[in-house]
Design a protein around this motif. Structure first.
Motif, PDB file in Angstrom:
ATOM      1  N   ALA A 182       0.850  -1.207   0.000  1.00 18.92           N
ATOM      2  CA  ALA A 182       0.000   0.000   0.000  1.00 18.92           C
ATOM      3  C   ALA A 182       0.877   1.246   0.000  1.00 18.92           C
ATOM      4  O   ALA A 182       0.646   2.189  -0.771  1.00 18.92           O
ATOM      5  CB  ALA A 182      -0.932   0.006   1.209  1.00 18.92           C
ATOM      6  N   SER A 183       1.900   1.248   0.849  1.00 21.64           N
ATOM      7  CA  SER A 183       2.773   2.416   0.933  1.00 21.64           C
ATOM      8  C   SER A 183       3.563   2.618  -0.361  1.00 21.64           C
ATOM      9  O   SER A 183       3.682   3.739  -0.864  1.00 21.64           O
ATOM     10  CB  SER A 183       3.731   2.280   2.120  1.00 21.64           C
ATOM     11  N   ALA A 184       4.111   1.520  -0.910  1.00 19.80           N
ATOM     12  CA  ALA A 184       4.866   1.624  -2.164  1.00 19.80           C
ATOM     13  C   ALA A 184       3.977   2.177  -3.283  1.00 19.80           C
ATOM     14  O   ALA A 184       4.408   3.036  -4.071  1.00 19.80           O
ATOM     15  CB  ALA A 184       5.421   0.253  -2.559  1.00 19.80           C
ATOM     16  N   GLY A 185       2.730   1.719  -3.326  1.00 14.36           N
ATOM     17  CA  GLY A 185       1.790   2.226  -4.324  1.00 14.36           C
ATOM     18  C   GLY A 185       1.469   3.693  -4.118  1.00 14.36           C
ATOM     19  O   GLY A 185       1.389   4.469  -5.083  1.00 14.36           O
ATOM     20  N   ASN A 186       1.303   4.094  -2.858  1.00 17.32           N
ATOM     21  CA  ASN A 186       1.040   5.510  -2.543  1.00 17.32           C
ATOM     22  C   ASN A 186       2.178   6.394  -3.047  1.00 17.32           C
ATOM     23  O   ASN A 186       1.949   7.455  -3.641  1.00 17.32           O
ATOM     24  CB  ASN A 186       0.893   5.709  -1.031  1.00 17.32           C
ATOM     25  N   THR A 190       2.108   9.268  -5.934  1.00 16.55           N
ATOM     26  CA  THR A 190       2.474  10.649  -5.583  1.00 16.55           C
ATOM     27  C   THR A 190       3.523  11.195  -6.546  1.00 16.55           C
ATOM     28  O   THR A 190       3.458  12.346  -6.978  1.00 16.55           O
ATOM     29  CB  THR A 190       3.044  10.693  -4.144  1.00 16.55           C
ATOM     30  N   LEU A 191       4.505  10.341  -6.873  1.00 18.00           N
ATOM     31  CA  LEU A 191       5.639  10.778  -7.689  1.00 18.00           C
ATOM     32  C   LEU A 191       5.455  10.460  -9.171  1.00 18.00           C
ATOM     33  O   LEU A 191       6.351  10.732  -9.969  1.00 18.00           O
ATOM     34  CB  LEU A 191       6.923  10.119  -7.170  1.00 18.00           C
ATOM     35  N   ARG A 192       4.291   9.871  -9.507  1.00 15.33           N
ATOM     36  CA  ARG A 192       3.974   9.480 -10.888  1.00 15.33           C
ATOM     37  C   ARG A 192       5.116   8.646 -11.491  1.00 15.33           C
ATOM     38  O   ARG A 192       5.619   8.923 -12.590  1.00 15.33           O
ATOM     39  CB  ARG A 192       3.646  10.708 -11.743  1.00 15.33           C
ATOM     40  N   LEU A 193       5.532   7.629 -10.747  1.00 12.26           N
ATOM     41  CA  LEU A 193       6.645   6.784 -11.184  1.00 12.26           C
ATOM     42  C   LEU A 193       6.209   5.854 -12.305  1.00 12.26           C
ATOM     43  O   LEU A 193       5.106   5.300 -12.276  1.00 12.26           O
ATOM     44  CB  LEU A 193       7.184   5.958 -10.004  1.00 12.26           C
ATOM     45  N   GLN A 312       5.552   6.488   3.985  1.00 12.15           N
ATOM     46  CA  GLN A 312       4.916   7.765   3.623  1.00 12.15           C
ATOM     47  C   GLN A 312       3.537   7.995   4.234  1.00 12.15           C
ATOM     48  O   GLN A 312       2.674   7.130   4.209  1.00 12.15           O
ATOM     49  CB  GLN A 312       4.815   7.891   2.104  1.00 12.15           C
ATOM     50  N   MET A 313       3.358   9.243   4.759  1.00 13.06           N
ATOM     51  CA  MET A 313       2.051   9.690   5.264  1.00 13.06           C
ATOM     52  C   MET A 313       1.552  10.909   4.484  1.00 13.06           C
ATOM     53  O   MET A 313       0.397  10.981   4.098  1.00 13.06           O
ATOM     54  CB  MET A 313       2.151  10.030   6.750  1.00 13.06           C
ATOM     55  N   CYS A 314       2.449  11.883   4.290  1.00  8.43           N
ATOM     56  CA  CYS A 314       2.111  13.102   3.542  1.00  8.43           C
ATOM     57  C   CYS A 314       3.226  13.388   2.548  1.00  8.43           C
ATOM     58  O   CYS A 314       4.356  12.930   2.728  1.00  8.43           O
ATOM     59  CB  CYS A 314       1.994  14.314   4.481  1.00  8.43           C
ATOM     60  N   SER A 315       2.889  14.176   1.535  1.00  9.00           N
ATOM     61  CA  SER A 315       3.912  14.587   0.583  1.00  9.00           C
ATOM     62  C   SER A 315       3.479  15.862  -0.117  1.00  9.00           C
ATOM     63  O   SER A 315       2.301  16.053  -0.399  1.00  9.00           O
ATOM     64  CB  SER A 315       4.158  13.502  -0.465  1.00  9.00           C
ATOM     65  N   ASN A 316       4.456  16.721  -0.395  1.00 10.07           N
ATOM     66  CA  ASN A 316       4.197  17.816  -1.317  1.00 10.07           C
ATOM     67  C   ASN A 316       3.956  17.208  -2.688  1.00 10.07           C
ATOM     68  O   ASN A 316       4.591  16.199  -3.042  1.00 10.07           O
ATOM     69  CB  ASN A 316       5.393  18.768  -1.352  1.00 10.07           C
ATOM     70  N   PRO A 317       3.059  17.772  -3.481  1.00 11.85           N
ATOM     71  CA  PRO A 317       2.793  17.203  -4.811  1.00 11.85           C
ATOM     72  C   PRO A 317       3.837  17.653  -5.827  1.00 11.85           C
ATOM     73  O   PRO A 317       4.557  18.634  -5.614  1.00 11.85           O
ATOM     74  CB  PRO A 317       1.420  17.772  -5.155  1.00 11.85           C
ATOM     75  N   LEU A 318       3.899  16.933  -6.948  1.00 14.98           N
ATOM     76  CA  LEU A 318       4.681  17.390  -8.093  1.00 14.98           C
ATOM     77  C   LEU A 318       3.985  18.594  -8.723  1.00 14.98           C
ATOM     78  O   LEU A 318       2.780  18.795  -8.531  1.00 14.98           O
ATOM     79  CB  LEU A 318       4.778  16.265  -9.127  1.00 14.98           C
ATOM     80  N   PRO A 319       4.697  19.405  -9.507  1.00 10.66           N
ATOM     81  CA  PRO A 319       4.003  20.459 -10.268  1.00 10.66           C
ATOM     82  C   PRO A 319       2.941  19.821 -11.168  1.00 10.66           C
ATOM     83  O   PRO A 319       3.123  18.684 -11.596  1.00 10.66           O
ATOM     84  CB  PRO A 319       5.137  21.071 -11.108  1.00 10.66           C
TER      85      PRO A 319
END
Length: 505
Positions: A182-186, A190-193, A312-319
């Motif tokens: 779940a965390s790896a997917g999150n 988030t990072l659009r990997l 990961q719990m929170c993250s700033n988003p990508l542009p």
């Protein structure tokens, strides 16, 4: 597409011929190769009586075999990566506490873990590296039958790590396959990997940050992780040039060291562009975030993680989303809320304890009902961090509850003071800490590392702080150091620093 809930399912999503594990000067291991390695590892461990739920301690140098063994062994059993720098007594504590069924070490590697395991009767499995990055075989152990053979399921524990307790005995954090996937997917979302991405991993792989954000999230996105021997400021830019990653993730101390060497490596930065830079595991000073973004011409994504949340719990988003300096971002996976001492969820703008719940959050500490009673309230896990949501829904941390400096009835957030001190042009690093005081309880102190070739006096720094902070928050003692003491994962050590430095109020 069905939800991914095991590491084996996560590996199944990568294209068979796409690189999964990379390392300098070695051919890559493809997703097809990694899946085959996982299947062989399941059979190999099952053949010596090790199966689902059995704990396998892993003591390996940072690199492709550590990343691949974590992934492959997790498909069969429970992984327990340990810091290779531990001494014999520490290995004895962890092997006993974990009830390890086996210890994996690299063939020919000198480590006290081997002798300790033999004394304790824990079978030692020798990992023999193959030609491709991360390829290995395991030798050793005695033929046996696993009580729970086959590929691990979603509710099986994939990973156990100990919390880095500062005074109390470290607690065991079990993380299931559901938790870690779940965390790896999150993180991947988030990072659009994607398959074109490659993460240059400089984080230790006995820590949640490197294991989940660098390794498992890269694989979840169908991309590669480039495994280095660990962080080395002198080699970082050469690796950037040779490997051409699309991103890297690190702790603030590493970013600041990279920044200090960036000017002399401007040509490499220009020819090896990064899509983004990620920072986690401690607060990144706002000035460092601005400087990194300017130097690398890339967004800097600060995120917020902890072991109990599988990172990961929170993250700033990508542009085009906004990256806010000094703020850890939007909820990025689990539900995140602010709670008061009584368990009431507080509205936006109010300060309280950060709490989380979701599929990436541990179900509880092992064999520690007292710790679990304190950690969970109404289904929410209490992080021990203090913070608030701003008007845009971004989380701002105001301090670690245990690290708040209690000075004569006032509470001082060391993060706030760090931020102000870090804005002084002569300051490379700042760490604010409590100094025991007979009358006030604690006094405010600060450890400072200066930028190369720059100077500032204690008085000038205190005057700078006084322009931005209430008087009770201004450090009464400022010490200048060549280097601030760090823990094994590169985090600056705030708790106990006064004692370590021999400072008294």
């Amino acid at each position: 597409m069905p939800a991914i809930s095991t590491v084996a399912e996560l590996l199944a999503t990568g294209a068979a011929d796409s690189p999964a594990i990379r390392a300098p000067e070695r051919p890559p291991l493809s997703f097809g190769g990694l899946r085959a390695l996982a299947e062989r590892t399941i059979a190999s461990l099952n053949g010596i009586g090790i199966g689902r739920g059995d704990r396998v301690a892993i003591v390996l140098p940072n690199g492709p075999e550590m990343a691949a063994s974590f992934v492959a062994i997790a498909c069969a059993a429970t992984t327990a990566p340990l810091n290779p720098a531990y001494k014999a007594e520490e290995f004895e504590f962890y092997l006993l506490d974990l009830k390890a069924k086996a210890l994996v070490v690299q063939q020919g590697m000198d480590t006290p873990a081997r002798a300790v395991a033999q004394q304790l009767g824990v079978p030692v499995l020798e990992l023999v590296p193959g030609a491709a990055a991360g390829e290995f075989t395991l030798t050793g152990g005695t033929a046996g039958t696993a009580s729970r053979p086959g590929a691990a399921g979603s509710d099986d524990v994939a990973l156990v790590l100990h919390t880095s307790g500062t005074t109390a005995r470290p607690k065991i954090v079990p993380l299931t396959h559901t938790n870690v996937t779940a965390s790896a997917g999150n993180i991947a979302r988030t990072l659009r990997l994607g398959a074109a991405d490659a993460c240059l991993n400089v984080m230790p792989l006995f820590h949640i940050h490197g294991l989940i954000a660098a390794t498992l999230a890269s694989l979840a996105g169908g991309g590669a992780v480039i495994c280095t021997p660990g962080f080395n400021a002198l080699r970082f830019f050469a690796l950037l040039d040779a490997e051409r990653p699309s991103w890297y993730t690190a702790v603030p101390t590493m970013h600041q060291t990279i920044l200090a060497r960036a000017e002399r490596n401007a040509e490499i930065i220009a020819r090896a562009p990064l899509r983004f830079i990620r920072s986690s595991s401690a607060s990144l000073p706002a000035q460092a975030m601005k400087d990194l973004s300017a130097v690398f011409s890339a967004p800097v994504i600060e995120s917020y993680g902890m072991t109990e949340a599988s990172h990961q719990m929170c993250s700033n988003p990508l542009p085009p989303g906004a990256q806010k300096p000094g703020i850890v971002g939007l909820p990025a996976g689990p539900e995140v809320a602010i709670m008061d001492d009584d368990g009431t969820i507080l509205p936006q703008g109010e300060i309280g304890e950060v709490v989380i719940r979701g599929p990436n959050v541990t179900l509880g500490y092992e064999a520690n009902p007292e710790a679990n009673a304190k950690a969970f309230t109404n289904g929410w896990f209490r992080t021990g961090d203090q913070g608030m949501f701003d008007a845009d829904g971004y989380l701002m941390l105001t301090g670690r509850l245990k690290e708040l400096i209690k000075r004569g009835g006032e509470q001082v957030s060391p993060l706030e003071v760090d931020g102000v001190l870090s804005e002084h042009p002569a300051v490379a690093q700042a760490l604010t800490f409590g100094i025991p005081h007979a009358m006030l309880g604690e006094e405010v102190g600060a450890a400072i590392v200066l930028r190369e070739g720059m100077a500032v006096t204690e008085r000038e720094l205190r005057d700078h702080a006084a322009q931005h902070l209430a008087d009770f928050k201004v450090p009464r003692k400022v010490v200048f150091l060549d280097e601030i003491p760090k823990g094994a994962t590169g985090k600056l050590m705030r708790i106990g620093l006064a004692e370590k430095l021999g400072i008294k109020a």
